[in-house]
Design a protein around this motif. Structure first.
Motif, mmCIF file in Angstrom:
data_model
loop_
_atom_site.group_PDB
_atom_site.id
_atom_site.type_symbol
_atom_site.label_atom_id
_atom_site.label_comp_id
_atom_site.label_asym_id
_atom_site.label_seq_id
_atom_site.Cartn_x
_atom_site.Cartn_y
_atom_site.Cartn_z
ATOM 1 N N SER A 80 9.812 4.902 -9.042
ATOM 2 C CA SER A 80 10.026 6.174 -8.674
ATOM 3 C C SER A 80 11.418 6.465 -8.416
ATOM 4 O O SER A 80 12.419 5.798 -8.493
ATOM 5 N N GLU A 103 0.756 4.555 5.398
ATOM 6 C CA GLU A 103 1.044 4.581 3.868
ATOM 7 C C GLU A 103 0.317 3.269 3.279
ATOM 8 O O GLU A 103 0.096 2.151 4.132
ATOM 9 N N ILE A 106 5.078 0.264 0.516
ATOM 10 C CA ILE A 106 6.231 0.551 0.156
ATOM 11 C C ILE A 106 6.985 -0.261 -0.618
ATOM 12 O O ILE A 106 6.964 -1.391 -0.594
ATOM 13 N N ASP A 107 7.490 0.367 -1.853
ATOM 14 C CA ASP A 107 7.917 -0.440 -2.882
ATOM 15 C C ASP A 107 9.373 -0.007 -3.104
ATOM 16 O O ASP A 107 10.202 -0.965 -2.250
ATOM 17 N N SER A 108 10.158 0.871 -3.539
ATOM 18 C CA SER A 108 11.411 0.963 -3.463
ATOM 19 C C SER A 108 11.835 1.402 -2.106
ATOM 20 O O SER A 108 12.944 1.602 -1.601
ATOM 21 N N THR A 111 10.326 7.326 -1.911
ATOM 22 C CA THR A 111 9.084 8.384 -1.396
ATOM 23 C C THR A 111 9.014 8.274 -0.012
ATOM 24 O O THR A 111 9.107 9.568 0.541
ATOM 25 N N LYS A 135 6.986 -4.416 -0.304
ATOM 26 C CA LYS A 135 7.501 -5.452 -1.236
ATOM 27 C C LYS A 135 8.931 -5.607 -0.932
ATOM 28 O O LYS A 135 9.837 -4.769 -1.607
ATOM 29 N N PHE A 156 2.687 -5.895 -9.548
ATOM 30 C CA PHE A 156 1.884 -4.676 -9.157
ATOM 31 C C PHE A 156 0.518 -5.084 -8.659
ATOM 32 O O PHE A 156 -0.013 -5.699 -9.277
ATOM 33 N N VAL A 157 0.088 -4.304 -7.608
ATOM 34 C CA VAL A 157 -1.268 -4.776 -7.064
ATOM 35 C C VAL A 157 -2.066 -3.384 -7.079
ATOM 36 O O VAL A 157 -1.752 -2.394 -7.163
ATOM 37 N N LEU A 162 -5.221 1.488 -3.771
ATOM 38 C CA LEU A 162 -4.315 1.308 -4.842
ATOM 39 C C LEU A 162 -4.794 1.294 -6.208
ATOM 40 O O LEU A 162 -5.772 0.712 -6.607
ATOM 41 N N ASP A 163 -4.182 1.933 -7.146
ATOM 42 C CA ASP A 163 -4.688 2.370 -8.458
ATOM 43 C C ASP A 163 -3.761 1.742 -9.615
ATOM 44 O O ASP A 163 -2.509 1.866 -9.186
HETATM 45 P P1 XMP Z 1 8.329 3.815 -3.834
HETATM 46 O O1 XMP Z 1 8.865 3.227 -4.848
HETATM 47 O O2 XMP Z 1 8.911 5.223 -3.729
HETATM 48 O O3 XMP Z 1 6.857 4.181 -4.302
HETATM 49 O O4 XMP Z 1 8.381 3.106 -2.496
HETATM 50 C C1 XMP Z 1 5.795 3.952 -3.608
HETATM 51 C C2 XMP Z 1 4.589 4.575 -4.082
HETATM 52 O O5 XMP Z 1 4.367 4.001 -5.354
HETATM 53 C C3 XMP Z 1 3.092 3.361 -5.689
HETATM 54 N N1 XMP Z 1 3.251 2.110 -5.989
HETATM 55 C C4 XMP Z 1 2.127 1.172 -6.226
HETATM 56 N N2 XMP Z 1 0.894 1.714 -6.629
HETATM 57 N N3 XMP Z 1 0.540 -0.783 -6.968
HETATM 58 C C5 XMP Z 1 0.093 0.654 -6.898
HETATM 59 O O6 XMP Z 1 -1.138 0.835 -7.222
HETATM 60 C C6 XMP Z 1 1.661 -1.143 -6.762
HETATM 61 O O7 XMP Z 1 2.129 -2.220 -6.955
HETATM 62 C C7 XMP Z 1 2.516 -0.214 -6.342
HETATM 63 N N4 XMP Z 1 4.004 -0.205 -5.988
HETATM 64 C C8 XMP Z 1 4.268 1.276 -5.769
HETATM 65 C C9 XMP Z 1 2.457 4.029 -4.375
HETATM 66 O O8 XMP Z 1 1.826 5.149 -4.805
HETATM 67 C C10 XMP Z 1 3.592 4.025 -3.292
HETATM 68 O O9 XMP Z 1 2.931 5.080 -2.404
#
Ligand code: XMP
Ligand code: MG
Length: 183
Positions: A80, A103, A106-108, A111, A135, A156-157, A162-163
């Protein structure tokens, strides 16, 4: 994994249904203690947070209301950018409300960082975050997330909301997607 028809798409189950439900109950007890006597507005982020919301909301012994927001983050399919567009806004006004964002992951953090800024600008009494997954190795922006279910590796989960390409949301467990599916 009960959805045996897609088991070939998964590397391994990371978190079982039972572990998810135990963790959600644990988070609910903390939230009940922290918000005793308050009316909490749970804000779910569509679509990934649908399962967390459904289970957390039913577990909470608090007077809650639910609202939903859908956002899209510009970027590549796997990363993202932090530039976010609202696809569906809340129905509720946030002025003076006690808000808890629900939520899936939380990846990066980009968002969520944008979302926090957006919701805080609407005059709520407070805004906190409950995320089932985080993560730590992917985090690009440090955020104060009050409730986190599980810190997971940077894979990636899928499953439990989660999709990948809109599939697998209905799996009861959370699993790592096999690389052959997306390469
Ligand atoms: P950021 O990077 O902004 O992204 O924290 C958060 C959004 O990215 C999606 N996301 C995932 N979706 N498996 C998923 O199905 C994953 O491993 C994953 N990592 C990020 C998700 O929509 C999340 O809200
Ligand atoms: Mg999401």
């Amino acid at each position: 994994m009960d959805s045996s028809d897609v088991s070939g798409d998964l590397t391994n189950v990371l978190i079982t249904e039972a572990e998810i439900h135990a963790k959600i109950a644990e988070l609910a007890r903390r939230i009940e203690a922290d918000y005793a006597g308050q009316d909490v507005l749970l804000v779910g982020v569509l679509k990934g947070a649908v399962m967390v919301m459904a289970d957390l909301a039913r577990e909470l012994r608090l007077p809650i209301t639910m609202d939903w927001m859908a956002v899209s983050s510009y970027g590549t399919s796997t990363q993202s950018s932090g530039v976010v567009r609202i696809l569906k806004d809340l129905d509720s006004e946030l002025e003076g409300r006690t808000v808890l964002i629900v939520e899936d992951i939380i990846d990066s953090g980009l968002t969520l960082s944008w979302l926090l800024g957006n919701l805080r600008s609407r005059g709520p009494a407070s805004v906190e975050v409950c995320a089932l997954l985080r993560k730590p190795d992917a985090v690009r922006i440090e955020l104060d997330v009050k409730y986190v279910g599980f810190d997971i590796p940077n894979d990636f989960v899928i499953g439990y909301g989660l999709d990948y390409a809109e599939k697998y949301r209905n799996l009861k467990d959370i699993a790592v997607l096999a690389p052959h599916v997306y390469s």
